[in-house]
Write a protein that holds these residues in place. Structure first.
Motif, PDB file in Angstrom:
ATOM      1  N   GLU A 173       0.818  -1.206   0.000  1.00 11.98           N
ATOM      2  CA  GLU A 173       0.000   0.000   0.000  1.00 11.98           C
ATOM      3  C   GLU A 173       0.858   1.266   0.000  1.00 11.98           C
ATOM      4  O   GLU A 173       0.518   2.244  -0.679  1.00 11.98           O
ATOM      5  CB  GLU A 173      -0.939  -0.020   1.207  1.00 11.98           C
ATOM      6  CG  GLU A 173      -2.004  -1.106   1.077  1.00 11.98           C
ATOM      7  CD  GLU A 173      -3.083  -1.035   2.122  1.00 11.98           C
ATOM      8  OE1 GLU A 173      -4.235  -1.349   1.791  1.00 11.98           O
ATOM      9  OE2 GLU A 173      -2.769  -0.661   3.285  1.00 11.98           O
ATOM     10  N   ARG A 177       0.734   3.998  -2.961  1.00  9.81           N
ATOM     11  CA  ARG A 177       0.453   5.425  -2.748  1.00  9.81           C
ATOM     12  C   ARG A 177       1.548   6.302  -3.342  1.00  9.81           C
ATOM     13  O   ARG A 177       1.269   7.355  -3.919  1.00  9.81           O
ATOM     14  CB  ARG A 177       0.300   5.711  -1.251  1.00  9.81           C
ATOM     15  CG  ARG A 177      -1.009   5.184  -0.645  1.00  9.81           C
ATOM     16  CD  ARG A 177      -1.228   5.758   0.750  1.00  9.81           C
ATOM     17  NE  ARG A 177      -0.183   5.347   1.680  1.00  9.81           N
ATOM     18  CZ  ARG A 177      -0.253   4.264   2.443  1.00  9.81           C
ATOM     19  NH1 ARG A 177      -1.312   3.461   2.365  1.00  9.81           N
ATOM     20  NH2 ARG A 177       0.727   3.966   3.283  1.00  9.81           N
ATOM     21  N   ALA A 182      -4.461   3.992  -6.631  1.00  9.49           N
ATOM     22  CA  ALA A 182      -5.533   3.910  -5.645  1.00  9.49           C
ATOM     23  C   ALA A 182      -5.855   2.457  -5.331  1.00  9.49           C
ATOM     24  O   ALA A 182      -5.886   1.615  -6.223  1.00  9.49           O
ATOM     25  CB  ALA A 182      -6.775   4.616  -6.171  1.00  9.49           C
ATOM     26  N   ASP A 183      -6.081   2.175  -4.054  1.00 12.94           N
ATOM     27  CA  ASP A 183      -6.493   0.839  -3.609  1.00 12.94           C
ATOM     28  C   ASP A 183      -5.626  -0.261  -4.239  1.00 12.94           C
ATOM     29  O   ASP A 183      -6.105  -1.091  -5.009  1.00 12.94           O
ATOM     30  CB  ASP A 183      -7.965   0.590  -3.953  1.00 12.94           C
ATOM     31  CG  ASP A 183      -8.888   1.603  -3.309  1.00 12.94           C
ATOM     32  OD1 ASP A 183      -8.574   2.045  -2.183  1.00 12.94           O
ATOM     33  OD2 ASP A 183      -9.916   1.945  -3.911  1.00 12.94           O
ATOM     34  N   GLN A 186      -5.565  -6.267  -3.277  1.00 17.47           N
ATOM     35  CA  GLN A 186      -6.756  -7.105  -3.141  1.00 17.47           C
ATOM     36  C   GLN A 186      -6.266  -8.522  -2.888  1.00 17.47           C
ATOM     37  O   GLN A 186      -5.497  -9.070  -3.692  1.00 17.47           O
ATOM     38  CB  GLN A 186      -7.580  -7.045  -4.424  1.00 17.47           C
ATOM     39  CG  GLN A 186      -8.759  -7.976  -4.487  1.00 17.47           C
ATOM     40  CD  GLN A 186      -9.910  -7.575  -3.595  1.00 17.47           C
ATOM     41  OE1 GLN A 186     -10.257  -8.304  -2.674  1.00 17.47           O
ATOM     42  NE2 GLN A 186     -10.500  -6.402  -3.848  1.00 17.47           N
ATOM     43  N   SER A 203      -8.545  -6.117   1.579  1.00 12.02           N
ATOM     44  CA  SER A 203      -8.355  -5.303   0.376  1.00 12.02           C
ATOM     45  C   SER A 203      -8.280  -3.843   0.781  1.00 12.02           C
ATOM     46  O   SER A 203      -8.870  -3.426   1.786  1.00 12.02           O
ATOM     47  CB  SER A 203      -9.507  -5.503  -0.622  1.00 12.02           C
ATOM     48  OG  SER A 203     -10.742  -5.097  -0.054  1.00 12.02           O
ATOM     49  N   SER A 204      -7.535  -3.076  -0.001  1.00 11.04           N
ATOM     50  CA  SER A 204      -7.358  -1.654   0.317  1.00 11.04           C
ATOM     51  C   SER A 204      -8.679  -0.908   0.289  1.00 11.04           C
ATOM     52  O   SER A 204      -8.880   0.045   1.041  1.00 11.04           O
ATOM     53  CB  SER A 204      -6.382  -1.024  -0.687  1.00 11.04           C
ATOM     54  OG  SER A 204      -5.140  -1.691  -0.684  1.00 11.04           O
ATOM     55  N   GLU A 205      -9.615  -1.341  -0.588  1.00  8.67           N
ATOM     56  CA  GLU A 205     -10.902  -0.649  -0.701  1.00  8.67           C
ATOM     57  C   GLU A 205     -11.942  -1.143   0.297  1.00  8.67           C
ATOM     58  O   GLU A 205     -13.064  -0.642   0.360  1.00  8.67           O
ATOM     59  CB  GLU A 205     -11.470  -0.759  -2.115  1.00  8.67           C
ATOM     60  CG  GLU A 205     -11.753  -2.176  -2.574  1.00  8.67           C
ATOM     61  CD  GLU A 205     -10.627  -2.758  -3.423  1.00  8.67           C
ATOM     62  OE1 GLU A 205     -10.947  -3.354  -4.468  1.00  8.67           O
ATOM     63  OE2 GLU A 205      -9.446  -2.608  -3.029  1.00  8.67           O
ATOM     64  N   SER A 208     -13.368  -7.062  -0.112  1.00  7.16           N
ATOM     65  CA  SER A 208     -12.460  -8.140  -0.499  1.00  7.16           C
ATOM     66  C   SER A 208     -13.182  -9.275  -1.208  1.00  7.16           C
ATOM     67  O   SER A 208     -14.411  -9.430  -1.106  1.00  7.16           O
ATOM     68  CB  SER A 208     -11.739  -8.685   0.741  1.00  7.16           C
ATOM     69  OG  SER A 208     -11.053  -7.654   1.409  1.00  7.16           O
TER      70      SER A 208
END
Length: 278
Positions: A173, A177, A182-183, A186, A203-205, A208
């Protein structure tokens, strides 16, 4: 993406999970119900530990579709194991080749992954250079999944598996960045040393891929006393899957978002998964 399963418990033939269930892993390679892709035909693999013998796992991997591999069917019908991981692959952009097929192996460890590092080609150099130089020569393929495994090994997977995977995720992550992605992460992951299995859903968002674990065997046996297959399993038997292998009511529980689980002798564990910034 991909589909995978992790099994630990009473020794069974691989075919009991790869081929025989209503929605077996082989069925999912053609008709995935919860995956991003319906078809997962870009290779397959299974890694298993012997019932008796050294703790080092054996691997069988192929680049063709799992549903059409006669050797996989032959092996699955003749090999029994108390602990194995199996995987069917849908490539996210890297080549269809044997070294890119899961499980990945290092010494007594196995690793399978469903998901991706977004814009991996952009992040690959920074992530690969973070791998311990002593581990770098064992990077054989070109996938994000194998790099994730080697980063986890770099960060101490052998000694502190959860912390190592949290550090791996934190690095992905942070690098993402830094490159404006973005995100970036996963993942559902299973890894094992041949004794315990660690599973991760993150998951980053915060949305998942699907992951389920089997209900305790004793509870299932009480619910379905007429099921002979369930009666044959020990109370330590557990299964983690990308999607359920059948419609047996009460048999499957979703793994919570941003969590990890440990399958082990005695009480299993579940906890919150939080990436650790490098």
């Amino acid at each position: 993406m991909c589909r995978w399963l992790a099994y630990s418990g009473t020794p069974i033939r691989l075919e009991e999970l790869l081929y025989k269930p209503q929605y077996s892993l082989i069925d999912q390679s053609l008709h995935s119900r919860l995956g991003v892709e319906t078809t997962n035909g870009d290779g397959f693999g299974v890694g298993w530990y012997p019932v008796d013998g050294p703790p080092a796992p054996a691997l069988f991997r192929g680049t063709g579709p799992a549903w059409n591999d006669a050797n996989l069917r032959e092996i699955a019908g003749s090999i029994s194991s108390p602990l194995f991981l199996a995987h069917i692959r849908a490539s996210t952009g890297t080549a269809v080749q044997q070294t890119n097929c899961h499980p990945f192996r290092h010494e007594n460890w196995l690793w399978v992954h469903n998901g991706s590092i977004r814009e991996f080609s952009t992040l690959k150099r920074d992530l690969t250079l973070a791998v311990d130089p002593r581990l770098y020569p064992s990077l054989a393929g070109s996938t994000d999944s194998e790099v994730m495994f080697h980063l986890a090994l770099t960060y101490g997977l052998r000694d502190r598996p959860v912390a190592a995977v949290e550090r791996m995720a934190g690095l992905v992550e942070a690098v993402g960045r830094a490159h404006g992605v973005a995100d970036p992460l996963q993942m559902t992951v299973a890894t094992t040393d041949g004794d315990r299995i660690w599973c991760f859903r993150y998951s980053s968002e915060g949305h998942s891929r699907s992951l389920y674990f089997s209900t305790e065997t004793t509870a299932l046996q009480a619910l379905y006393p007429e099921n002979r297959q369930l009666r044959a399993l020990s109370e330590e038997t557990r299964l983690v899957v990308s999607e359920p292998l059948g419609d047996l009511e009460g048999a499957w529980q979703p793994v919570p978002e941003s969590s990890y689980g440990v399958i082990q002798k005695g009480a299993d564990e579940m906890g919150r998964f939080t990436p650790a910034a490098p």
